[in-house]
Design a protein around this motif. Structure first.
Motif, short mmCIF file in Angstrom:
data_model
loop_
_atom_site.label_atom_id
_atom_site.label_comp_id
_atom_site.label_asym_id
_atom_site.label_seq_id
_atom_site.Cartn_x
_atom_site.Cartn_y
_atom_site.Cartn_z
N ALA A 95 69.11 98.26 91.73
CA ALA A 95 70.83 97.91 91.69
C ALA A 95 71.71 97.57 92.47
O ALA A 95 72.06 96.69 92.99
N MET A 96 70.97 98.81 92.96
CA MET A 96 72.22 99.19 94.31
C MET A 96 72.25 98.28 95.14
O MET A 96 73.24 97.59 95.45
N GLU A 97 70.58 98.07 95.66
CA GLU A 97 70.25 97.00 96.68
C GLU A 97 70.95 95.30 96.30
O GLU A 97 71.20 94.67 96.92
N LEU A 98 71.30 94.74 95.05
CA LEU A 98 72.10 94.73 94.55
C LEU A 98 73.26 93.94 94.41
O LEU A 98 74.18 93.07 94.02
N GLY A 99 73.72 95.12 94.68
CA GLY A 99 75.51 95.52 94.55
C GLY A 99 76.28 95.25 93.34
O GLY A 99 77.18 95.47 92.57
N VAL A 100 74.81 95.87 92.54
CA VAL A 100 75.43 96.43 91.21
C VAL A 100 76.48 97.33 91.20
O VAL A 100 76.12 98.76 91.98
N LEU A 101 77.66 97.24 90.20
CA LEU A 101 78.79 97.81 90.63
C LEU A 101 78.19 99.73 89.70
O LEU A 101 78.70 100.76 89.89
N ASP A 102 77.54 99.34 88.72
CA ASP A 102 77.67 101.10 87.81
C ASP A 102 76.69 100.75 86.87
O ASP A 102 76.81 99.06 86.45
N TYR A 103 76.41 101.57 86.10
CA TYR A 103 75.58 101.36 84.86
C TYR A 103 76.11 101.81 83.34
O TYR A 103 76.81 102.94 83.52
N LEU A 104 75.49 101.79 82.23
CA LEU A 104 75.87 102.66 80.66
C LEU A 104 74.73 102.79 80.27
O LEU A 104 73.87 102.12 80.14
N LEU A 105 74.40 103.28 79.79
CA LEU A 105 72.76 104.49 78.50
C LEU A 105 73.52 103.92 77.43
O LEU A 105 74.91 104.13 76.11
N LYS A 106 72.66 103.13 76.86
CA LYS A 106 73.44 102.44 75.47
C LYS A 106 72.40 104.40 74.22
O LYS A 106 71.90 105.41 74.96
N PRO A 107 73.50 104.31 73.37
CA PRO A 107 74.20 103.44 72.68
C PRO A 107 75.78 103.76 73.83
O PRO A 107 75.98 104.91 74.25
N VAL A 108 76.28 102.72 74.03
CA VAL A 108 77.47 102.60 75.07
C VAL A 108 78.83 103.50 73.71
O VAL A 108 78.96 102.66 72.74
#
Length: 525
Positions: A95-108
């Protein structure tokens, strides 16, 4: 407000995120769409152009990360936040290599969703600002380059090699090598063009665009219907191939303009960049059809004199026939032949003055210049006092532009009406009539009367009166003018009738008009 696309194959997750955004974050964010698969996410991102994409990792078909990769490949400027049920290092790294800024764990959770969305919004704003500044920087660089390019080509087009230093420009313009081919381009509107100057500007714009996007040459500014093109060449061995590539590129882009003669080119041989001004003169001469740099025109004096007479004839005829660009072309040939001869002698200078005087008289006689306009243009002191050949050429071009503008603004009457108007202007001081004018054309008086009124908006008699009154106003402005003599000179043997008619037409008596004119007040009509 930032636009959000929610992508997840679990409907409860989508509904929960939409509810939290709508209930708690509606002032900052708006959910503009949802998708349940990676393929649908790609399509929705393309059509909805969201600012932020909340992307599930595992979905049917292509994965969330593959969808991110595809959206990125399509050039869409989205900020991505991954939504996943697993904390896995390999997913985070990809994800970092693709430039994704952040991530959220479910349940949100609402607070984490708000923090992630706000961080994404701030990131999008910063990226937009950086892109805006980069665009501004590129625009400034392009403006600076255009300014330097124009200054460089202006120096080349001056034809003056003294003090010319190409090294001042090479680095700024990225000119490779030390040799170049210089070309001259001439632009000519077709006869009958409603706005020749606008057409020439359009032709120049097409030329400049072709040079910029179809070749690797530089294009100069538009000066007196001419421009320059400079092609850096790598060396003597490749010069011919590079020149041919330039010709092919320009021919393909400007085929119709070259075919009908609206654009014409001349090229110099490849030469050191420091000799570009001399190369410009060679290209300019070839463009005018005067020979190459080493020939300097016809070597036979008789042939040179004959060519000069042909150019003078073409200059006069083209102005009268309504083809100012052909006349300008002839004038450039005349000026170039004068330049070749060196500094203009008194006789050469006065021959040019006589040419312009004859042109103005011809145009006045044919009704294309009013008496006052012709008189103003016949003030040829600029040609008499212009310093050197360059000064004389610039004065001649300025005078020609003024004449061409005046002629372009004049009504273009049919030949019979133009001849009738010319007859009036030539014989206004004599007793003339519709019948005598019709006989001079020849045409029946009834037909002349009808077409004259249709084309000029005035009857023959009204036109004759207007010409006589304008001449009278001109004569009355002279010191010591006699009303009786002015009356006779304008075709009115009875000064009393002349005085009544003059007051009717101008609101002034001849005497008061003369007084006001000589005082130079603003009361003159």
């Amino acid at each position: 407000m930032k636009r959000v696309l929610v992508v997840d194959d679990e409907r409860p997750v989508v509904e929960t995120i939409e509810l939290m955004v709508r209930r708690d974050l509606s002032a900052e964010f708006s959910v503009v769409g949802e998708a349940s698969s990676g393929r649908e996410a790609v399509e929705k991102a393309q059509t909805l152009a969201p600012d932020i994409v909340l992307m599930d990792v595992w979905m049917p078909g292509i994965s969330g990360l593959d969808a991110v990769r595809e959206i990125r490949a399509r050039g869409l400027a989205c900020v991505f936040i991954l939504v996943t049920a697993y904390e896995r290092f390999d997913i985070a790294r990809e994800a970092m290599e693709l430039g994704v800024l952040d991530y959220l764990l479910k349940p949100v959770v609402r607070d984490k969703l708000a923090a992630a969305l706000r961080a994404a919004a701030a990131f999008a704003d910063r990226r937009f600002e950086l892109e805006r500044r980069e665009i501004e920087h590129r625009e400034r660089e392009e403006r600076l380059r255009s300014f330097v390019e124009e200054a460089f080509l202006r120096a080349v087009m001056s034809g003056d090699g003294s003090g010319f230093d190409p090294e001042r420009y090479r680095a700024a313009l990225g000119i490779p090598g030390t040799r170049a081919v210089v070309g001259a381009a001439a632009f000519r509107a077709l006869p009958g063009s409603p706005d020749p100057r606008d057409e020439i500007r359009g032709l120049y714009g097409s030329f400049r665009q072709a040079v910029r996007y179809k070749t690797r040459a530089l294009a100069g500014p538009l000066r007196s219907g001419f421009s320059a093109v400079l092609l850096p060449v790598s060396g003597m061995d490749s010069a011919e191939a590079e020149i041919e590539a330039l010709r092919v590129g320009l021919t393909q882009a400007l085929y119709s303009e070259l075919k009908d003669g609206r654009i014409r080119f001349g090229f110099s041989p490849a030469a050191p960049l420091g000799e570009a001004p001399a190369s410009w003169i060679a290209a300019y001469r070839e463009c005018l059809g005067l020979g190459s740099a080493d020939g300097f025109g016809p070597s036979n004096p008789a042939a040179s004199a004959a060519a000069r007479r042909e150019d003078e004839k073409a200059f006069l005829e083209s102005l009268v026939s309504g083809d100012p660009d052909r006349a300008r072309w002839a004038l450039e040939r005349i000026l170039e032949s004068m330049r070749i001869a060196g500094e203009p002698s008194v006789s050469v200078r006065y021959r040019l003055i006589g040419l312009f005087a004859e042109a103005c008289r011809n145009l006045e006689v044919r009704g294309f210049l009013g008496t006052g306009t012709a008189g103003r243009l016949l003030d040829l002191d600029g040609l008499r006092s212009a310093p050197g050949m360059e000064g004389l050429a610039e004065a001649a071009r300025a005078l020609f532009s003024a004449i061409a503008q005046a002629v372009g603004e004049a009504p273009r009457w049919s030949v019979p009406v133009a001849r009738a108007a010319a007859y009036i202007r030539e014989h206004f001081s004599r007793p003339i009539s519709l019948e005598s004018a019709a006989a001079s054309i020849p045409l029946s008086p009834a037909r002349l009367s009808r077409i004259f009124a249709e084309e000029t908006g005035r009857t023959f008699s009204e036109f004759l009166t207007g010409v006589r009154i304008e001449k009278a106003k001109e004569l009355l402005s002279e010191p010591g003018a006699s009303v009786k003599l002015v009356s006779a000179a304008c075709g009115y043997p009875d000064p009393n009738y002349f005085a009544r008619l003059f007051k009717k037409e101008t609101g002034y008596t001849p005497t008061s008009f003369a007084s006001v004119s000589r005082e130079g007040t603003d009361e003159k009509p």
